[in-house]
Scaffold this active site. Structure first.
Site, short mmCIF file in Angstrom:
data_model
loop_
_atom_site.label_atom_id
_atom_site.label_comp_id
_atom_site.label_asym_id
_atom_site.label_seq_id
_atom_site.Cartn_x
_atom_site.Cartn_y
_atom_site.Cartn_z
CG HIS A 185 0.30 6.16 -0.80
ND1 HIS A 185 -0.75 6.63 -1.55
CD2 HIS A 185 -0.26 5.52 0.27
CE1 HIS A 185 -1.89 6.30 -0.96
NE2 HIS A 185 -1.62 5.64 0.14
CG HIS B 26 -1.86 1.14 1.28
ND1 HIS B 26 -3.14 1.06 0.79
CD2 HIS B 26 -1.72 2.42 1.75
CE1 HIS B 26 -3.75 2.22 0.95
NE2 HIS B 26 -2.91 3.07 1.54
CD GLU B 27 1.53 3.58 3.64
OE1 GLU B 27 1.77 4.64 3.02
OE2 GLU B 27 0.47 3.39 4.26
#
Length: 454
Positions: free
Chosen positions: A23, A19-20
């Site tokens: 980003h 997920h990170e």
């Protein structure tokens, strides 16, 4: 307990990292400076700083974050840092950076499913007809037990999954079944019947049925006999074959189950074959209550026996492995279907048609992760894929604090061509935090109550 904790850390670590990473990569692609890449919240345990970015592991392993330069609208920045500021990027770049996190969770699921379909494959059965229902379209067309289906509407089939998919793709129109019987090939045209079943959420799910199957009907053979139930008290044993109930013939497990469930608790006589013996057993079914997957209370009459399970001959078992492009296409479809199911579940929770008791938090995830780890590596990987999809869908919800909340603000910014008032965003963020805290308390409560009730 140790397995649960270890599996929980592994599962959560993988989900948070991807997920990170989404980003982070898209932020760097658009020239945004990243100050921190953290797995976990709270105090820094250890890490390494490379360039501007502090890659760290933090103390609380319940999430993670990417801290970007200028990601707070009212932050003061040195003039030389403005080109690296998130806030100063075009709104569509900010949308892509925020959306990349949950998108990467969906991507993780697609990668997992693709690898599984290519290297491990899915278990299936050969497209041999082992049952034809009486007066069904298949029976009327002349199909028989033992026929080998080789194609549907000209598309070659390798398994029963192929047959089911191609029949469903016909949406009820006549389909051409090409089959082999002994040494001869023949074609028949069959018009499927439209039937309705219940899906996992309890909704009506229409499907198209031709009336043949690769599995013979499951006989009413007793697998296990539960202690304390009428069957045990009446002396029934594993291996008993139930052939009739109150002189009503029983040709399958489903027929037997339907008769018992409709008994309303009235006494009944079962005719049973045990080896060479023919026995009569008098039984009074008992009412049994349980919760289904929706958390709804379901009552049914039972006698306390279970099936020994399906007995599929090894010769009929096959493993289907797919090529790269086919595997990717099926992985995307699988990810879409689970995403859709997750959204429908959320909708039913909001409407109240699905019980909130089905919600779980970190404790439940840890228990499930431990169970899947004990069941094997493949089960754990599949669990990660499903959880990753759920995480993506939840993060796309338009709740302040979540990625979906940020996206909502940025889409509004794109529409009105100016950023939303900082004070308004702060109030929305506080409301979002309050909602998430209430939700966390509730799911922890559910987890604790589930432990004490088990």
């Amino acid at each position: 307990m140790t397995t649960n904790i270890f599996a929980f850390v592994v599962v959560l670590g993988i989900l948070i990292f991807f997920h990170e990473l989404g980003h982070f990569l898209v932020a760097r692609m658009f020239g945004v400076g990243v100050e921190k890449f953290s797995l976990g919240f709270g105090p820094r345990l250890f890490g390494r700083t490379v360039g501007l970015t502090d890659y760290r592991i933090s103390a609380i392993p319940l999430g993670g974050y990417v801290k970007m330069v200028g990601d707070e609208p009212d932050a003061e920045l040195a003039p030389e840092m403005i080109p690296y500021s998130f806030t100063h990027k075009h709104v569509f770049k900010k949308i892509m950076i925020v959306a990349a996190g949950p998108f990467f969770n969906l991507l993780l699921a697609v990668i997992i499913y693709t690898g599984f379909f290519i290297f491990i494959g899915t278990e299936d059965i050969r497209p041999v007809v082992n049952h034809v229902a009486k007066e069904s379209p298949a029976a009327q067309a002349g199909l028989q037990t033992g026929d080998l289906v080789v194609a549907v509407d000209g598309s070659t089939v390798a398994s029963w999954s192929d047959i089911n998919r191609l029949v469903a793709d016909g949406h009820g129109r006549a389909v051409r079944i090409s089959a082999k019987r002994e040494d001869s090939f023949f074609d028949v045209s069959v018009v499927p019947q439209t039937k309705v079943a219940k899906d996992i959420l309890g909704d009506d799910a229409p499907y198209y049925d031709i009336g043949f199957s690769g599995l013979a009907p499951l006989k009413a053979v007793v697998g296990e006999v539960a202690d304390g139930y009428p069957a045990k008290k009446a002396g029934m044993q594993p291996g008993d074959l139930i052939v009739a109930i109150d002189d009503q013939p029983v040709d399958s497990w489903n027929t037997m189950k339907a008769i018992i469930s409709q008994s309303h608790g009235e006494p009944m006589r079962l005719r049973v074959v045990r080896g060479e013996e023919n026995l009569s057993v008098d039984i009074v079914p008992v009412l049994f209550s349980e919760e289904n997957v929706l958390g709804e209370k379901v009552d049914s009459y039972r006698i306390g026996i279970s099936t020994p399970g399906l007995d599929i001959p090894d010769a009929d078992r096959i493993t289907i492995k797919r090529g790269f492009f086919e595997a990717v296409a099926e992985s995307v479809d699988q990810t879409y279907q689970i995403s859709r199911l997750t959204l429908l579940s959320i909708g039913k929770l909001i409407k109240g048609t699905v019980s909130t008791k089905t919600l779980g938090g970190p404790i439940m995830i840890a228990e499930m992760a431990g169970q899947q780890a004990k069941a094997g590596f493949t089960n754990l990987i599949f669990f990660i894929a499903v959880l990753s999809i759920n995480l993506a869908v939840l993060n796309f919800l338009p709740i302040p604090v979540l990625d979906g909340g940020h996206l909502m603000f940025f889409f509004i910014e794109a529409a009105i061509r100016r950023p939303i008032n900082v004070r308004m965003r702060e109030i929305a963020q506080q409301a979002g935090i309050f909602i998430l805290i209430l939700l966390m308390i509730f799911v922890f409560y559910n987890d604790i109550m589930r432990i004490f009730s088990s």
